[in-house]
Design a protein around this motif. Structure first.
Motif, PDB file in Angstrom:
ATOM      1  N   ASN A 194       0.820  -1.210   0.000  1.00 48.77           N
ATOM      2  CA  ASN A 194       0.000   0.000   0.000  1.00 48.77           C
ATOM      3  C   ASN A 194       0.857   1.265   0.000  1.00 48.77           C
ATOM      4  OD1 ASN A 194      -2.306  -1.576   0.067  1.00 48.77           O
ATOM      5  ND2 ASN A 194      -2.379  -1.617   2.309  1.00 48.77           N
ATOM      6  N   SER A 228       2.429   1.730  -3.460  1.00 45.17           N
ATOM      7  CA  SER A 228       1.389   2.105  -4.421  1.00 45.17           C
ATOM      8  C   SER A 228       1.012   3.573  -4.273  1.00 45.17           C
ATOM      9  CB  SER A 228       0.163   1.216  -4.225  1.00 45.17           C
ATOM     10  OG  SER A 228       0.492  -0.149  -4.392  1.00 45.17           O
ATOM     11  N   SER A 229       0.810   4.025  -3.031  1.00 43.01           N
ATOM     12  CA  SER A 229       0.445   5.433  -2.811  1.00 43.01           C
ATOM     13  C   SER A 229       1.580   6.375  -3.222  1.00 43.01           C
ATOM     14  CB  SER A 229       0.077   5.652  -1.353  1.00 43.01           C
ATOM     15  OG  SER A 229       1.186   5.361  -0.502  1.00 43.01           O
ATOM     16  N   VAL A 249       0.855  -4.194  -6.605  1.00 44.18           N
ATOM     17  CA  VAL A 249       1.183  -2.767  -6.784  1.00 44.18           C
ATOM     18  C   VAL A 249       0.757  -2.289  -8.174  1.00 44.18           C
ATOM     19  CG1 VAL A 249       3.075  -1.106  -6.906  1.00 44.18           C
ATOM     20  CG2 VAL A 249       3.078  -2.846  -5.131  1.00 44.18           C
ATOM     21  N   ASN A 273      -2.988  -1.875  -8.252  1.00 49.49           N
ATOM     22  CA  ASN A 273      -3.431  -0.658  -7.576  1.00 49.49           C
ATOM     23  C   ASN A 273      -3.219   0.580  -8.467  1.00 49.49           C
ATOM     24  OD1 ASN A 273      -4.041  -2.227  -5.349  1.00 49.49           O
ATOM     25  ND2 ASN A 273      -2.096  -1.798  -4.311  1.00 49.49           N
ATOM     26  N   CYS A 274      -2.110   0.622  -9.162  1.00 44.89           N
ATOM     27  CA  CYS A 274      -1.848   1.756 -10.058  1.00 44.89           C
ATOM     28  C   CYS A 274      -2.788   1.733 -11.258  1.00 44.89           C
ATOM     29  CB  CYS A 274      -0.393   1.736 -10.523  1.00 44.89           C
ATOM     30  SG  CYS A 274       0.819   2.019  -9.206  1.00 44.89           S
TER      31      CYS A 274
END
Length: 595
Positions: free
Chosen positions: A360, A363-364, A413, A416-417
């Motif tokens: 997370n 990813s952020s 990852v 998420n993107c």
């Protein structure tokens, strides 16, 4: 030498002038004479004398030499008007009686004129005296100043010469010390080198005598061996002659057999190529007819063909280059902005571990790099999307190939993107097709590009297939396996909201169906390896999702690994790498069915 001296600031005496009217009355018919005749300046010269500057010439006589007495004496030697008094003037002889006498008024006029000239010659002008004195003073002052300046110049030159001589002497002493030290050092080095050379010479002399002794012994051995060798050479030459004759006969026979075999193989190859060409054309026609018949159904359900997917991916790649990376690289301000953000992406992707918090966080952070508070320009954003996709693929080619389990956090990852960054699904899929060709669709490389343009040369076609120059088949297959494992791992993640069609789970079924219709891909080693990766990643879940239909697909794949694809060829081909890949496919199918 000429000197120019300014006038003194002392006041000049006032010159007394007679009125012009009176001067005209005194000499109405006389012509203007200069100072060379009478020792006086003309009226016009006197009027402008206050405005002149004087230059003194040492070669010329001074004004003091031209006084009134000298002028009078010079004048008296040439004219009677220059005598000091009328009593000194000699009496002229009487004119001949034949000349007529002048009238009284003319005689008086002449006498008045003579008297005026004498009066003018005897006049002493104070201004001229002052002017001559000023010239003398100026000359003396100029000479004095010149002598002072010359003395100062000579003194400064003497000091400079003395200082320069002192510096030269100091430099000479310093250089002499340096040269002495250098000579001493060279002497020591020479002594040391001479000592080493003497030792080497003694060693060389000793070794030389040893070699001489060995050489004498070796020559004795050579003489004995030479006789034996000559005998052996004669026997060996005879034996080789017989062997060459036998070998020549055998080679002629073998060459004849090889030519016959080559002709048969060429004939078989021509037949095989012709059969493959006919089979490919027949399959292409059948496929085109089948696609044409199914076109309406596909449009109704929103499905696309492999050719359409490949053309769309190539088009997206072309737009990404022209409106992204190439556009940014051509502009320095955009290039620096893109480079600063791009250098942050690769380390972030490399930090991914199989931990939810790390996944997370990374990813952020990646999303914040591409979507900062101050948005990037569209061109820079597109270039950064390309850099992010490339970072994922490079990580898959290196880490995932070495360790299969590392694909799980990397896929999470990337997923998420994909769900956060707009435009990344299309860019990511286009970059996959750029790196490994059409294996993500799958499709065999068409003969033309997405815009209908034929390939310019083999290099462009090779680049479009994802291969690199001087890259072995094994390395290429490993890269394709790593990227496809990442692709299938992303497809197996359940999304919170729908993604693009190329990133949805039904794409797995489409991929298997398309691959089974591409026999040339299945016959290659890479095709068998990629098929194994797909079964390893999605096989068990696909059996639960599609049930009996997927089991039928597995049966068809297993038949291709055992009995063939209907044309006598097996999945993976006849190479050892293909045989090994085919065995892994069989084991994976058995594990899925048993599981």
């Amino acid at each position: 030498m000429r000197f120019s001296a300014p006038r003194s600031v002392s006041p000049s005496p006032t010159r007394r002038h007679r009125p012009k009217s009176k001067r005209k009355a005194e000499s109405p018919n006389t012509t203007r004479r200069n100072a060379s005749t009478f020792g006086l300046n003309s009226p016009s010269d006197n009027e402008d004398s206050d405005e002149e500057d004087y230059e003194y010439d040492e070669s010329a006589p001074s004004d003091s030499d031209y006084d009134t007495d000298s002028v009078s004496s010079e004048a008296s030697s040439s004219d009677s008007f220059c005598y000091g008094s009328e009593s000194e003037v000699p009496v002229r002889a009487p004119r001949p009686s034949k000349l007529p006498s002048r009238p009284p008024h003319e005689q008086r006029y002449i006498e008045d004129t003579v008297a005026a000239i004498r009066s003018r010659l005897r006049h002493n002008d104070p201004y001229e005296d002052w002017e001559r004195e000023m010239k003398k003073d100026s000359l003396r002052l100029a000479r004095k100043e010149h002598n002072v300046s010359q003395a100062k110049l000579r003194q400064s030159q003497t000091l400079e010469q003395a200082e320069d001589l002192k510096k030269r002497q100091e430099l000479h002493d310093q250089q002499q010390l340096e040269i002495s030290g250098m000579l001493e050092k060279m002497r020591l080095n020479h002594q040391q080198a001479e000592k080493l050379l003497r030792e080497k010479w003694q060693q060389r002399e000793k070794a030389l005598w040893e070699r001489i002794e060995k050489g004498i012994k070796l020559d004795e051995d050579k003489v004995r061996a030479k006789l034996e060798e000559e005998r052996w050479i004669r026997e060996e030459a005879e034996r080789k002659r017989r062997e060459q004759e036998e070998k020549r006969l055998a080679e002629e026979k073998k060459k004849k057999e090889e030519e016959e075999k080559k002709q048969r193989e060429e004939e078989e190859e021509r037949k095989r190529v012709q059969e493959e060409k006919e089979t490919r054309e027949r399959e292409a026609r059948e496929k085109a007819e089948r696609l044409a018949a199914e076109a309406n159904q596909r449009r109704e359900v929103g499905l696309t063909t492999a050719e359409e997917d490949w053309a769309e991916a190539r088009k997206s790649l072309h737009i990404l280059k022209t409106q992204g990376t190439k556009f940014v690289k051509a502009r320095q301000e955009l290039k620096s902005m893109w480079g600063a953000a791009r250098r942050q992406i690769t380390p972030k992707v490399g930090q991914v571990t199989n931990d939810i918090a790390t996944i997370n966080r990374v990813s952020s952070e990646l999303v914040q790099i591409l979507l900062p508070p101050n948005p990037h320009p569209p061109e820079v954003y597109n270039a950064l999307l390309s850099s992010l996709a490339k970072a994922f693929l490079l990580q898959a080619e290196t880490e995932v190939t070495a360790e299969k389990k590392s694909v799980i956090p990397l896929a999470q990852v990337a997923f998420n993107c994909l769900g956060t960054l707009q435009g990344l699904p299309e860019v990511f899929f286009a970059k996959i097709n750029q790196r490994i060709g059409g294996w993500a669709i799958p499709i065999e490389l068409p003969g033309k590009d997405w815009n209908g343009r034929p390939w310019a040369d083999d290099a462009e076609r090779l680049k479009a297939s994802g291969r690199r120059e001087r890259e072995g088949e094994a390395i290429y297959t490993e890269r394709v396996m790593g990227v496809m494992r990442l692709y299938f791992a992303i497809l197996m993640i359940k999304p919170q909201r729908p993604l693009k069609s190329m990133w949805q789970l039904p794409r797995c079924w489409t991929w298997f169906a398309r691959l089974m219709s591409e026999r040339r891909l299945l016959e290659s080693v890479t095709g068998a390896q990629v098929l194994y990766v797909a079964l390893d990643v999605v096989g068990k879940d696909a059996k639960l999702i599609w049930g009996v239909q997927f089991v039928k697909l597995l049966a068809l794949i297993y038949e291709g690994t055992t009995t063939g694809l209907g044309n006598g060829k097996l999945i993976g081909g006849p190479k050892p790498e293909g045989i090994a890949a085919r065995g892994r496919v069989q084991l994976e199918i058995e594990a899925i069915m048993n599981g």
